[in-house]
Design a protein around this motif. Structure first.
Motif, PDB file in Angstrom:
ATOM      1  N   LEU A  65       0.836  -1.209   0.000  1.00 44.18           N
ATOM      2  CA  LEU A  65       0.000   0.000   0.000  1.00 44.18           C
ATOM      3  C   LEU A  65       0.868   1.255   0.000  1.00 44.18           C
ATOM      4  CD1 LEU A  65      -2.859   1.279   0.294  1.00 44.18           C
ATOM      5  CD2 LEU A  65      -2.506   1.175   2.768  1.00 44.18           C
ATOM      6  N   SER A  66       1.935   1.260   0.808  1.00 48.02           N
ATOM      7  CA  SER A  66       2.783   2.451   0.912  1.00 48.02           C
ATOM      8  C   SER A  66       3.436   2.785  -0.426  1.00 48.02           C
ATOM      9  CB  SER A  66       3.857   2.242   1.984  1.00 48.02           C
ATOM     10  OG  SER A  66       4.671   1.133   1.670  1.00 48.02           O
ATOM     11  N   LEU A  67       3.857   1.764  -1.179  1.00 48.92           N
ATOM     12  CA  LEU A  67       4.458   2.005  -2.487  1.00 48.92           C
ATOM     13  C   LEU A  67       3.459   2.638  -3.448  1.00 48.92           C
ATOM     14  CD1 LEU A  67       6.648  -1.157  -3.226  1.00 48.92           C
ATOM     15  CD2 LEU A  67       7.430   1.199  -3.102  1.00 48.92           C
ATOM     16  N   THR A  68       2.267   2.079  -3.492  1.00 47.83           N
ATOM     17  CA  THR A  68       1.244   2.567  -4.425  1.00 47.83           C
ATOM     18  C   THR A  68       0.808   3.984  -4.075  1.00 47.83           C
ATOM     19  OG1 THR A  68       0.455   0.286  -4.683  1.00 47.83           O
ATOM     20  CG2 THR A  68      -0.988   2.036  -5.462  1.00 47.83           C
ATOM     21  N   ILE A  69       0.551   4.233  -2.785  1.00 47.51           N
ATOM     22  CA  ILE A  69       0.090   5.561  -2.361  1.00 47.51           C
ATOM     23  C   ILE A  69       1.191   6.601  -2.532  1.00 47.51           C
ATOM     24  CG2 ILE A  69      -0.732   6.929  -0.416  1.00 47.51           C
ATOM     25  CD1 ILE A  69      -2.838   5.109  -1.645  1.00 47.51           C
ATOM     26  N   ASN A  70       2.422   6.245  -2.212  1.00 46.71           N
ATOM     27  CA  ASN A  70       3.520   7.196  -2.391  1.00 46.71           C
ATOM     28  C   ASN A  70       3.759   7.505  -3.863  1.00 46.71           C
ATOM     29  OD1 ASN A  70       5.021   8.208   0.074  1.00 46.71           O
ATOM     30  ND2 ASN A  70       4.800   6.047   0.595  1.00 46.71           N
ATOM     31  N   ALA A  71       3.577   6.512  -4.727  1.00 49.43           N
ATOM     32  CA  ALA A  71       3.693   6.762  -6.165  1.00 49.43           C
ATOM     33  C   ALA A  71       2.620   7.754  -6.606  1.00 49.43           C
ATOM     34  CB  ALA A  71       3.560   5.449  -6.939  1.00 49.43           C
ATOM     35  N   TRP A  72       1.401   7.620  -6.047  1.00 48.94           N
ATOM     36  CA  TRP A  72       0.325   8.567  -6.363  1.00 48.94           C
ATOM     37  C   TRP A  72       0.690   9.962  -5.872  1.00 48.94           C
ATOM     38  CZ3 TRP A  72      -2.798  11.893  -3.662  1.00 48.94           C
ATOM     39  CH2 TRP A  72      -3.900  12.423  -4.343  1.00 48.94           C
ATOM     40  N   PHE A  73       1.197  10.065  -4.647  1.00 51.67           N
ATOM     41  CA  PHE A  73       1.595  11.363  -4.102  1.00 51.67           C
ATOM     42  C   PHE A  73       2.658  12.022  -4.983  1.00 51.67           C
ATOM     43  CE2 PHE A  73      -0.032  10.283   0.294  1.00 51.67           C
ATOM     44  CZ  PHE A  73      -0.854  11.393   0.397  1.00 51.67           C
ATOM     45  N   ILE A  74       3.658  11.240  -5.401  1.00 50.45           N
ATOM     46  CA  ILE A  74       4.738  11.790  -6.218  1.00 50.45           C
ATOM     47  C   ILE A  74       4.186  12.365  -7.520  1.00 50.45           C
ATOM     48  CG2 ILE A  74       6.775  11.164  -7.576  1.00 50.45           C
ATOM     49  CD1 ILE A  74       7.421   9.122  -5.332  1.00 50.45           C
ATOM     50  N   GLU A  75       3.320  11.604  -8.181  1.00 51.99           N
ATOM     51  CA  GLU A  75       2.746  12.066  -9.443  1.00 51.99           C
ATOM     52  C   GLU A  75       1.857  13.292  -9.228  1.00 51.99           C
ATOM     53  OE1 GLU A  75       3.398  11.027 -12.469  1.00 51.99           O
ATOM     54  OE2 GLU A  75       4.788   9.476 -11.755  1.00 51.99           O
ATOM     55  N   GLU A  76       1.045  13.268  -8.176  1.00 50.28           N
ATOM     56  CA  GLU A  76       0.109  14.374  -7.932  1.00 50.28           C
ATOM     57  C   GLU A  76       0.851  15.644  -7.520  1.00 50.28           C
ATOM     58  OE1 GLU A  76      -3.706  15.933  -8.069  1.00 50.28           O
ATOM     59  OE2 GLU A  76      -2.973  13.963  -8.690  1.00 50.28           O
TER      60      GLU A  76
END
Length: 394
Positions: free
Chosen positions: A269-280
């Motif tokens: 979950l942390s990888l997926t959510i952090n990837a979203w944060f980085i892109e956003e």
């Protein structure tokens, strides 16, 4: 157990009670009763044997290997017996009774092994045919808890995810990993207490699921929608970037329990959510920069932003193909370890560059790992040979 195969009689019976090998109508009443009685005795013998099984082996590794060997053999015999039962004609009562007694014996023995040696059973072994009591972990019985009532939307999502596995059987095989996962969630919901230092960004149920790596795509969508809603009524890209950075910081400060995951087919979950944060955050930053450019007509200094972005990257004198091959080989040989190879790529890619690629995406590494060129293999082996010689000289 030495060289003895403990399931020998059950194995023999499953093969003999095959309607394609033995005519069901040929089994008379006395033969059927004899098999039923033998199956009952065999069940008691095997359970007694497995109760003391741990004392008969010398090493934990041997015990684990034997436990999973017998569980796997028992489950395989159960599948065959179940198929045989489904192929029986309606007029085969004696045959059906005998085969059901054998199946029941296997079921009870399998359930005993799983319960007795829970910590030794392969966590991803399919256990759908084993009699497992999931009622004590049933999230449907906990929907009136305050932690669930305070977030009815997420509560419904969690209950549906539980039911898909244990009630409706729509979400793949039941495994020890899934049993342990939902036992942990159920315990947290049952024994939830008010947290004095609850972060304002997340409620108690969200915290429980983040702590337990609930990497369901539905929960990922729930969280990203929640974060997007926080920005929905804002018209200031600069403030949005700060809000996102703060949310990311709070999210990453939530402690995640070790060795627990909802579904190991997905990234953490942390990888997926952090990837979203980085892109956003990157998107919001670019939006903010565009707004500032329209206001500030001073010429910008070329190259500075990129230098800051890549100043701490490590230069790797391999191609992306060779780097992908190296990481894949390291993962397969357990030199490095992560939830998945994709997780390795996501963790490593942002910190590396090559002479020909200043930015490496984890998706390009993943794609390259599917097709390996012989030339890349040879060049990488040459590189590793030089590395080996260098190690010898140290």
């Amino acid at each position: 157990m030495g060289q003895e195969y403990a399931l020998e009689w059950l194995d023999q019976m499953v093969n003999e009670l095959d309607p394609q090998r033995t005519k069901p109508e040929n089994l008379d009443n006395d033969q059927s009763i004899a098999i039923v009685d033998k199956a009952a005795k065999e069940e008691k013998r095997l359970i007694r044997l497995f109760k003391h099984f741990v004392f008969q082996e010398q090493k934990n590794r041997q015990i684990r290997k034997s436990v999973n060997h017998y569980l796997s053999a028992s489950l395989n015999l159960m599948r065959i017996a179940s198929d045989n039962l489904n192929r029986l004609p309606t007029q085969a009562d004696n045959f059906r009774l005998a085969l059901q007694s054998v199946f029941s014996c296997l079921s009870e023995v399998s359930a005993f092994i799983v319960q007795r040696y829970k910590n030794l059973v392969d966590r991803d072994t399919p256990l759908n045919m084993v009699s497992i009591d999931s009622q004590k972990h049933d999230l449907r019985n906990l929907e009136n808890r305050d932690i669930m009532k305070n977030n009815p939307g997420l509560s419904e999502l969690v209950i549906r995810s539980f039911s898909d596995i244990f009630v409706d059987h729509r979400a793949g095989e039941i495994t020890m990993r899934k049993l342990d996962y939902w036992a942990s969630v159920s315990h947290a919901v049952t024994h939830s207490i008010d947290l004095l230092e609850m972060p304002e960004a997340f409620d108690h149920l969200e915290m429980v699921l983040i702590e337990r790596n609930f990497n369901s795509p539905l929960f990922v969508k729930y969280l990203t929608s929640k974060f997007s809603d926080i920005l929905k009524h804002s018209c200031n890209s600069s403030q949005d970037t700060q809000k996102l950075a703060l949310l990311q910081k709070i999210f990453n400060q939530i402690p995640v329990m070790k060795d627990i995951i909802f579904d190991n087919h997905f990234d953490d979950l942390s990888l997926t959510i952090n990837a979203w944060f980085i892109e956003e955050i990157d998107f919001q930053s670019k939006s903010c920069s565009a707004e500032m450019t329209r206001v500030d007509v001073q010429p910008s200094k070329t190259g500075k932003n990129y230098e800051r972005k890549t100043s701490d990257k490590i230069m790797c004198n391999l191609t992306v193909d060779q780097l992908s091959l190296f990481l894949k080989a390291a993962d397969l040989s357990n030199i490095i370890s992560a939830r998945s190879l994709s997780a390795v790529f996501q963790s490593v890619a942002p910190h590396l560059s090559t002479p020909h690629r200043e930015d490496i995406s984890h998706s390009s590494l993943r794609v390259k790992s599917y097709t390996v060129e012989e030339r890349d293999k040879s060049l990488l082996i040459e590189t590793m040979t030089r590395l080996m010689e260098q190690i010898k000289d140290l």
